[in-house]
Write a protein that holds these residues in place. Structure first.
Motif, PDB file in Angstrom:
ATOM      1  N   HIS A  88     -10.477   6.545  -5.052  1.00  0.00           N
ATOM      2  CA  HIS A  88      -9.511   7.563  -5.456  1.00  0.00           C
ATOM      3  C   HIS A  88      -9.937   8.320  -6.715  1.00  0.00           C
ATOM      4  CE1 HIS A  88      -6.362   6.883  -2.505  1.00  0.00           C
ATOM      5  NE2 HIS A  88      -6.608   5.594  -2.611  1.00  0.00           N
TER       6      HIS A  88
ATOM      7  N   ARG B 276     -10.407  19.337   8.767  1.00  0.00           N
ATOM      8  CA  ARG B 276     -10.891  20.113   7.609  1.00  0.00           C
ATOM      9  C   ARG B 276     -11.857  21.216   8.007  1.00  0.00           C
ATOM     10  NH1 ARG B 276     -11.691  14.912   3.716  1.00  0.00           N
ATOM     11  NH2 ARG B 276      -9.784  15.152   2.512  1.00  0.00           N
TER      12      ARG B 276
ATOM     13  N   LEU C  37     -10.433  13.495  10.661  1.00  0.00           N
ATOM     14  CA  LEU C  37     -10.160  14.173   9.387  1.00  0.00           C
ATOM     15  C   LEU C  37     -11.171  15.297   9.154  1.00  0.00           C
ATOM     16  CD1 LEU C  37      -8.439  14.253   6.817  1.00  0.00           C
ATOM     17  CD2 LEU C  37     -10.025  12.580   5.802  1.00  0.00           C
TER      18      LEU C  37
ATOM     19  N   GLY D 137      -1.028  14.705   0.377  1.00  0.00           N
ATOM     20  CA  GLY D 137      -2.180  15.372  -0.229  1.00  0.00           C
ATOM     21  C   GLY D 137      -3.348  14.427  -0.435  1.00  0.00           C
ATOM     22  N   THR D 138      -3.044  13.127  -0.602  1.00  0.00           N
ATOM     23  CA  THR D 138      -4.111  12.136  -0.811  1.00  0.00           C
ATOM     24  C   THR D 138      -4.367  11.352   0.474  1.00  0.00           C
ATOM     25  OG1 THR D 138      -3.554  11.898  -3.138  1.00  0.00           O
ATOM     26  CG2 THR D 138      -4.776  10.082  -2.121  1.00  0.00           C
ATOM     27  N   HIS D 139      -3.283  10.885   1.117  1.00  0.00           N
ATOM     28  CA  HIS D 139      -3.427  10.065   2.325  1.00  0.00           C
ATOM     29  C   HIS D 139      -3.068  10.827   3.589  1.00  0.00           C
ATOM     30  CE1 HIS D 139      -2.915   7.023  -0.884  1.00  0.00           C
ATOM     31  NE2 HIS D 139      -3.705   6.288  -0.151  1.00  0.00           N
ATOM     32  N   PHE D 140      -2.380  11.923   3.461  1.00  0.00           N
ATOM     33  CA  PHE D 140      -1.972  12.708   4.635  1.00  0.00           C
ATOM     34  C   PHE D 140      -1.646  14.125   4.160  1.00  0.00           C
ATOM     35  CE2 PHE D 140       1.785  10.710   2.821  1.00  0.00           C
ATOM     36  CZ  PHE D 140       2.709  11.741   2.762  1.00  0.00           C
ATOM     37  N   PHE D 141      -1.670  15.071   5.113  1.00  0.00           N
ATOM     38  CA  PHE D 141      -1.285  16.436   4.775  1.00  0.00           C
ATOM     39  C   PHE D 141       0.242  16.532   4.781  1.00  0.00           C
ATOM     40  CE2 PHE D 141      -5.551  16.852   6.736  1.00  0.00           C
ATOM     41  CZ  PHE D 141      -6.214  17.408   5.647  1.00  0.00           C
TER      42      PHE D 141
ATOM     43  N   SER E 121     -10.329  -0.048   5.316  1.00  0.00           N
ATOM     44  CA  SER E 121      -9.545   1.140   4.980  1.00  0.00           C
ATOM     45  C   SER E 121     -10.409   2.169   4.253  1.00  0.00           C
ATOM     46  CB  SER E 121      -8.345   0.766   4.106  1.00  0.00           C
ATOM     47  OG  SER E 121      -8.761   0.032   2.972  1.00  0.00           O
ATOM     48  N   ASP E 122     -11.357   1.689   3.467  1.00  0.00           N
ATOM     49  CA  ASP E 122     -12.142   2.586   2.607  1.00  0.00           C
ATOM     50  C   ASP E 122     -13.523   2.909   3.180  1.00  0.00           C
ATOM     51  OD1 ASP E 122     -10.094   2.623   0.747  1.00  0.00           O
ATOM     52  OD2 ASP E 122     -10.904   0.954  -0.400  1.00  0.00           O
TER      53      ASP E 122
ATOM     54  N   ASP F 161       0.842  -1.197   0.000  1.00  0.00           N
ATOM     55  CA  ASP F 161       0.000   0.000   0.000  1.00  0.00           C
ATOM     56  C   ASP F 161       0.872   1.241   0.000  1.00  0.00           C
ATOM     57  OD1 ASP F 161      -2.787  -0.300  -0.196  1.00  0.00           O
ATOM     58  OD2 ASP F 161      -2.906  -1.111   1.824  1.00  0.00           O
TER      59      ASP F 161
ATOM     60  N   GLY G  34     -16.655   6.285   6.369  1.00  0.00           N
ATOM     61  CA  GLY G  34     -15.586   7.266   6.521  1.00  0.00           C
ATOM     62  C   GLY G  34     -14.241   6.809   5.996  1.00  0.00           C
ATOM     63  N   GLY G  35     -13.803   5.620   6.405  1.00  0.00           N
ATOM     64  CA  GLY G  35     -12.494   5.114   5.989  1.00  0.00           C
ATOM     65  C   GLY G  35     -11.399   5.434   6.990  1.00  0.00           C
ATOM     66  N   ASP G  36     -10.186   4.892   6.705  1.00  0.00           N
ATOM     67  CA  ASP G  36      -9.017   5.066   7.582  1.00  0.00           C
ATOM     68  C   ASP G  36      -9.178   4.376   8.938  1.00  0.00           C
ATOM     69  OD1 ASP G  36      -6.735   6.307   6.522  1.00  0.00           O
ATOM     70  OD2 ASP G  36      -7.718   8.258   6.519  1.00  0.00           O
TER      71      ASP G  36
ATOM     72  N   TYR H 167      -8.927   0.872   9.778  1.00  0.00           N
ATOM     73  CA  TYR H 167      -7.995  -0.242  10.030  1.00  0.00           C
ATOM     74  C   TYR H 167      -8.481  -1.138  11.159  1.00  0.00           C
ATOM     75  CZ  TYR H 167      -5.836   2.570   6.674  1.00  0.00           C
ATOM     76  OH  TYR H 167      -5.662   3.297   5.532  1.00  0.00           O
TER      77      TYR H 167
ATOM     78  N   TYR I 293     -14.517   4.786   0.016  1.00  0.00           N
ATOM     79  CA  TYR I 293     -13.545   5.740  -0.516  1.00  0.00           C
ATOM     80  C   TYR I 293     -13.048   5.258  -1.878  1.00  0.00           C
ATOM     81  CZ  TYR I 293      -9.802   9.135  -0.600  1.00  0.00           C
ATOM     82  OH  TYR I 293      -8.987  10.177  -0.944  1.00  0.00           O
TER      83      TYR I 293
HETATM   84  C1  LIG Z   1      -5.196  14.476   3.543  1.00  0.00           C
HETATM   85  C2  LIG Z   1      -6.111  13.298   3.607  1.00  0.00           C
HETATM   86  N1  LIG Z   1      -7.145  13.238   2.746  1.00  0.00           N
HETATM   87  C3  LIG Z   1      -7.984  12.172   2.765  1.00  0.00           C
HETATM   88  C4  LIG Z   1      -7.804  11.149   3.672  1.00  0.00           C
HETATM   89  C5  LIG Z   1      -8.765   9.990   3.732  1.00  0.00           C
HETATM   90  N2  LIG Z   1      -8.358   8.875   2.925  1.00  0.00           N
HETATM   91  C6  LIG Z   1      -7.380   8.960   2.002  1.00  0.00           C
HETATM   92  S1  LIG Z   1      -7.129   7.499   1.235  1.00  0.00           S
HETATM   93  C7  LIG Z   1      -8.347   6.741   2.134  1.00  0.00           C
HETATM   94  C8  LIG Z   1      -8.736   5.313   1.911  1.00  0.00           C
HETATM   95  C9  LIG Z   1      -7.626   4.353   2.150  1.00  0.00           C
HETATM   96  O1  LIG Z   1      -6.600   4.528   1.202  1.00  0.00           O
HETATM   97  P1  LIG Z   1      -6.353   3.507   0.010  1.00  0.00           P
HETATM   98  O2  LIG Z   1      -5.223   4.000  -0.801  1.00  0.00           O
HETATM   99  O3  LIG Z   1      -7.645   3.246  -0.705  1.00  0.00           O
HETATM  100  O4  LIG Z   1      -5.935   2.253   0.873  1.00  0.00           O
HETATM  101  P2  LIG Z   1      -6.256   0.711   0.596  1.00  0.00           P
HETATM  102  O5  LIG Z   1      -7.765   0.575   0.543  1.00  0.00           O
HETATM  103  O6  LIG Z   1      -5.582   0.354  -0.670  1.00  0.00           O
HETATM  104  O7  LIG Z   1      -5.682   0.034   1.814  1.00  0.00           O
HETATM  105  C10 LIG Z   1      -8.939   7.630   3.008  1.00  0.00           C
HETATM  106  C11 LIG Z   1     -10.045   7.304   3.935  1.00  0.00           C
HETATM  107  C12 LIG Z   1      -6.703  11.260   4.547  1.00  0.00           C
HETATM  108  N3  LIG Z   1      -6.419  10.288   5.445  1.00  0.00           N
HETATM  109  N4  LIG Z   1      -5.888  12.344   4.510  1.00  0.00           N
END
Ligand SMILES: Cc1ncc(C[n+]2csc(CCOP(=O)(O)OP(=O)(O)O)c2C)c(N)n1
Ligand SMILES: Nc1ncnc2c1ncn2[C@@H]1O[C@H](COP(=O)(O)OP(=O)(O)O)[C@@H](O)[C@H]1O
Ligand SMILES: [Mg+2]
Length: 319
Positions: free
Chosen positions: A317, A168, A164, A48-52, A209-210, A43, A256-258, A260, A315
């Motif tokens: 992308h 925001r 999150l 910007g996508t997963h964290f600031f 995660s999603d 993974d 919501g996601g994140d 785990y 979630y």
């Molecule tokens: C700055 C920021 N924006 C948005 C999120 C929320 N977020 C980003 S990716 C994601 C889903 C999990 O990521 P992904 O890449 O789909 O992981 P996988 O399902 O492959 O494990 C979430 C809930 C965050 N944690 N931080």
């Protein structure tokens, strides 16, 4: 200015406990124990996508490994070896040392060796590949669920998404509630012990995660079942206690996601075994619904008994 090789040697080359050859050669050498299958997952985390981009580097190091440990736990496998590919905008040694500190804290907590990787200059992102071991044939996949199996989720889904939302500016939380939500967002605790304990008990499993409903959709798809989720059985109380309003709490918990957390199915005959595992680990396990024979159909049963169809979306992308 430190070289690429200085950075690797100073920050990522540490003694490996169960590996023949780790950081420093063209490839690492590991021996799976006899009778074990390898469980392999990867993974990526992108600024910007997963964290600031200004996230605390120690927490980011922890989370980078933790989200991958979570995937291995969700197979009922034991995490063992990790590879880290990282692109860094600059050789900021303070930042890298803190990142490595958090990553190795998580590695120690879950028995993982960092055995290799790649370090380049570029937009901040990191990808971990994690290799685990599981006795041959005993992994818990997404596809073993059967109609009639009960559906369970561990811990407290929804906290991280609330955190999150607060960052925001979309949620006003009480100070201690905010702290709990930010801790969940920044420092997920992979459910390794639970995943191992559920081998031979759970029929299907994945890590969330999603978002709960979106990831449940993957179990339904792979198992060829439907599901009814009892919203009254979902752990809303702790989310409401943070000061979040009911609509936001519901959205965060369901999609919501994140999180785990582990989402799993188990036959009703194993209910007491599941409860005993939760008690032994001191981890709340919530029985939130049932798998049905209506392939792909996801229904929410509200507290008043009404059933409503729900899309199994999480979630995305590109969504
Ligand atoms: C700055 C920021 N924006 C948005 C999120 C929320 N977020 C980003 S990716 C994601 C889903 C999990 O990521 P992904 O890449 O789909 O992981 P996988 O399902 O492959 O494990 C979430 C809930 C965050 N944690 N931080
Ligand atoms: N670029 C890719 N190439 C090959 N397989 C991929 C790729 N991206 C994702 N996958 C696979 O697709 C499946 C679903 O991925 P993903 O939704 O990221 O799972 P998870 O939520 O467990 O991380 C996994 O088996 C993953 O290995
Ligand atoms: Mg993935």
């Amino acid at each position: 200015m430190p070289s690429e090789f200085d950075l690797i040697r100073r920050h990522f080359d540490r003694a490996a406990a169960h590996c023949d050859l780790a950081v420093g050669d063209d490839a690492a050498l590991m021996r799976p124990r006899p009778g074990m299958q390898l469980a392999v997952s990867t993974d990526m985390l992108v600024a910007g996508t997963h964290f600031f981009a200004d996230a605390d580097p120690a927490l980011l190091g922890w989370k980078t490994l933790a989200v991958n440990v979570s995937d291995i736990a969700a197979m009922g496998a034991e995490p063992r070896w990790a590879l880290l590919a990282i692109a860094l905008p600059a050789a900021d040694e303070g930042w890298i040392a803190a990142f490595a500190g958090g990553l190795f804290d998580c590695a120690r907590a879950h028995g993982v060796d960092l055995v290799g990787g790649d370090t380049t200059c570029g937009p901040l992102n990191m990808t971990v590949t994690l290799i685990g071991e599981v006795p041959t044939g005993e992994a818990v996949t997404r596809g073993g669920g059967r109609a009639g199996d009960e559906l369970w989720v561990s811990g407290q889904p929804g906290l991280a998404a609330l955190g999150l939302a607060a960052l925001r500016g979309d949620a006003a939380l009480a100070a201690d509630g905010l702290q709990r939500c930010l801790d969940a967002l920044h420092k997920p605790r992979p459910r390794t012990a639970l995943g191992l304990a559920l081998r031979g008990v759970a029929s299907a499993m994945l890590d969330v995660s999603d978002g709960l409903l979106g990831d449940l959709g993957h179990i339904l798809e792979r198992s060829g079942t439907g599901a009814v989720v009892d919203t009254a059985a979902l752990p809303f109380a702790a989310l409401l206690a943070t000061g979040a309003d009911a609509a936001l709490a519901r959205r965060c918990l369901l999609s919501g996601g994140d999180d785990y957390e582990l989402l799993f199915a188990a036959p009703p005959a194993r209910r007491e075994a599941v409860q005993a595992i939760g008690a032994r680990l001191g981890l709340p396990l919530h029985r939130i619904g049932t798998l049905t024979d209506q392939s792909g159909a996801l229904l929410l049963r509200e507290a008043d008994g009404t059933l409503q169809a729900s899309p199994a979306t999480g979630y995305d992308h590109f969504g």
